[in-house]
Design a protein around this motif. Sequence first.
Motif, short mmCIF file in Angstrom:
data_model
loop_
_atom_site.label_atom_id
_atom_site.label_comp_id
_atom_site.label_asym_id
_atom_site.label_seq_id
_atom_site.Cartn_x
_atom_site.Cartn_y
_atom_site.Cartn_z
N SER A 138 0.85 -1.19 0.00
CA SER A 138 0.00 0.00 0.00
C SER A 138 0.89 1.24 0.00
O SER A 138 2.00 1.20 0.53
CB SER A 138 -0.85 0.00 1.27
OG SER A 138 -1.43 1.29 1.48
N ARG A 146 6.57 9.61 4.93
CA ARG A 146 6.80 9.70 6.38
C ARG A 146 7.96 10.63 6.69
O ARG A 146 7.97 11.34 7.69
CB ARG A 146 7.11 8.30 6.95
CG ARG A 146 6.05 7.25 6.68
CD ARG A 146 4.70 7.68 7.16
NE ARG A 146 3.62 6.79 6.76
CZ ARG A 146 2.35 7.17 6.67
NH1 ARG A 146 2.01 8.42 6.94
NH2 ARG A 146 1.43 6.33 6.31
N HIS A 257 -6.09 12.50 -2.69
CA HIS A 257 -5.79 11.08 -2.55
C HIS A 257 -7.02 10.32 -2.06
O HIS A 257 -7.38 9.27 -2.59
CB HIS A 257 -4.61 10.94 -1.57
CG HIS A 257 -4.33 9.53 -1.17
ND1 HIS A 257 -4.68 9.04 0.05
CD2 HIS A 257 -3.75 8.51 -1.84
CE1 HIS A 257 -4.32 7.76 0.12
NE2 HIS A 257 -3.74 7.42 -1.01
N GLY A 276 -3.89 -2.09 2.18
CA GLY A 276 -3.09 -1.98 3.41
C GLY A 276 -3.87 -2.37 4.65
O GLY A 276 -3.32 -2.38 5.75
N THR A 278 -6.21 -0.84 6.36
CA THR A 278 -6.71 0.12 7.34
C THR A 278 -8.22 0.27 7.17
O THR A 278 -8.78 -0.07 6.13
CB THR A 278 -6.11 1.54 7.13
OG1 THR A 278 -6.51 2.02 5.84
CG2 THR A 278 -4.60 1.54 7.25
C1 HEM Z 1 -6.34 4.59 -7.11
C2 HEM Z 1 -5.41 5.20 -6.39
C3 HEM Z 1 -5.25 5.02 -4.92
C4 HEM Z 1 -6.05 4.42 -3.99
C5 HEM Z 1 -7.40 3.77 -4.21
C6 HEM Z 1 -5.38 4.53 -2.71
C7 HEM Z 1 -5.86 4.00 -1.52
C8 HEM Z 1 -5.25 4.14 -0.30
C9 HEM Z 1 -5.77 3.64 0.95
C10 HEM Z 1 -7.09 2.90 1.09
C11 HEM Z 1 -4.91 3.95 1.92
C12 HEM Z 1 -5.00 3.61 3.41
C13 HEM Z 1 -4.01 2.54 3.75
C14 HEM Z 1 -4.48 1.16 3.33
O1 HEM Z 1 -5.28 0.57 4.05
O2 HEM Z 1 -4.04 0.68 2.27
C15 HEM Z 1 -3.80 4.66 1.31
C16 HEM Z 1 -2.75 5.20 1.97
C17 HEM Z 1 -1.74 5.93 1.38
N1 HEM Z 1 -1.53 6.06 0.02
FE1 HEM Z 1 -2.85 5.63 -1.42
N2 HEM Z 1 -4.19 5.19 -2.88
C18 HEM Z 1 -4.07 5.52 -4.22
C19 HEM Z 1 -3.01 6.17 -4.81
C20 HEM Z 1 -1.90 6.60 -4.16
C21 HEM Z 1 -0.79 7.27 -4.78
C22 HEM Z 1 -0.65 7.59 -6.26
C23 HEM Z 1 0.12 7.53 -3.82
C24 HEM Z 1 1.45 8.18 -4.06
C25 HEM Z 1 2.57 7.76 -3.50
C26 HEM Z 1 -0.42 7.05 -2.57
C27 HEM Z 1 0.18 7.16 -1.33
C28 HEM Z 1 -0.41 6.82 -0.14
C29 HEM Z 1 0.11 7.23 1.14
C30 HEM Z 1 1.34 8.09 1.41
C31 HEM Z 1 -0.74 6.67 2.10
C32 HEM Z 1 -0.64 6.88 3.61
C33 HEM Z 1 -1.49 8.11 3.95
C34 HEM Z 1 -1.45 8.54 5.41
O3 HEM Z 1 -0.78 7.91 6.22
O4 HEM Z 1 -2.10 9.55 5.74
N3 HEM Z 1 -1.65 6.49 -2.81
N4 HEM Z 1 -4.04 4.76 -0.06
#
Ligand code: HEM
Length: 321
Positions: A138, A146, A257, A276, A278
Amino acid sequence: MANDERIESQINKLEEKFKNSGQDLSSYLDGLLYQKYLTYWDYIHLDTLLSIQVPRTHFPDEEIFIMYHQITELYFKLILHEQKQIVDDRSQDLAFFIEKIRRINSYFKALISSFSIMIRGMEREQFLRYRMALLPASGFQSAQYRMIEIYATPLENLVHQSERDSFSKENNIEELFEHIYWKKGATDLSTGEKTLTLKQFEFRYTPRLLRISNQVKSSTIYHKYLQLPKKLRENEELISALKDMDMNANVNWPLMHMGSAYRYLAKENKEVEATGGTNWKDFLPPSFQKIIFFPTLYSEEELDNWGKQWVDHIFNPENRK
Ligand code: HEM
């Protein structure tokens, strides 16, 4: 200066330079003679760059997903590059500080305005299939994300909101780090069990993140701001740039996001689990996490309303199409 004179003067300078390092100019001139001309593709390592988009499935849109993550990580690297220079700076030069924050904001803005590549740019049906081949990876595991937080503000500001009042700079770094908001987000609160996604991330990155946290424990960007003489601290341009950075990093990017999480994971009242693991609807909204890098720059009201526009954003029918 005539051409011959110029060359003579350049050779003299080169001779001086190499003599000072105990080197022989003539050998270096030979090297220059045999060296190949530089090309664009070698300079930026283009072949390597274009060879690292490797999908795990046959769905064409997976390549977009990979590439946009890579693009984002490069922008994160640019942001860190500027942050590190602020952290290392001892000059307390106002123009330097403002310029670095301005650059950071321009990188964030590029990311925020391009997020439609994720939100609108992939077929949902493809996404829902290829994502299953990516478990339990994820974006949550982005170490640079971070690091941006750790360079920006003291760890006590990154402690989970529900416990933030019980922690202060008096707590040691290891203790604060253990209570950081994203660890709580990826922990089953009833059993205390961490998700595999978090366990793997911790195993790989804890030593590095702790080392950086210790290294910047009194020199984050927020410290650097607070250490400025009062007159500079009151500079409106600087304050406004720092507030923009806070908004970009902690509200606007997270909102864009989260828009993609809603687009792909929440349609037709049928929630899909995040890779991930969460509880993403509670974890992602900026108003729930309330991460604020530079808290003393805001009024009570601004702090209370932090990130509230996500409600408007997500429930705006235009954004849910
Ligand atoms: C279709 C595109 C995306 C979806 C559906 C998505 C979905 C999610 C979800 C559901 C989480 C929560 C953690 C988990 O349970 O997995 C997450 C966390 C995160 N994702 Fe994405 N994501 C996408 C694109 C991206 C992109 C392009 C990046 C760029 C690096 C990114 C970076 C992150 C980061 C940094 C977090 C942690 C956020 C935090 O701690 O506040 N994501 N993502």
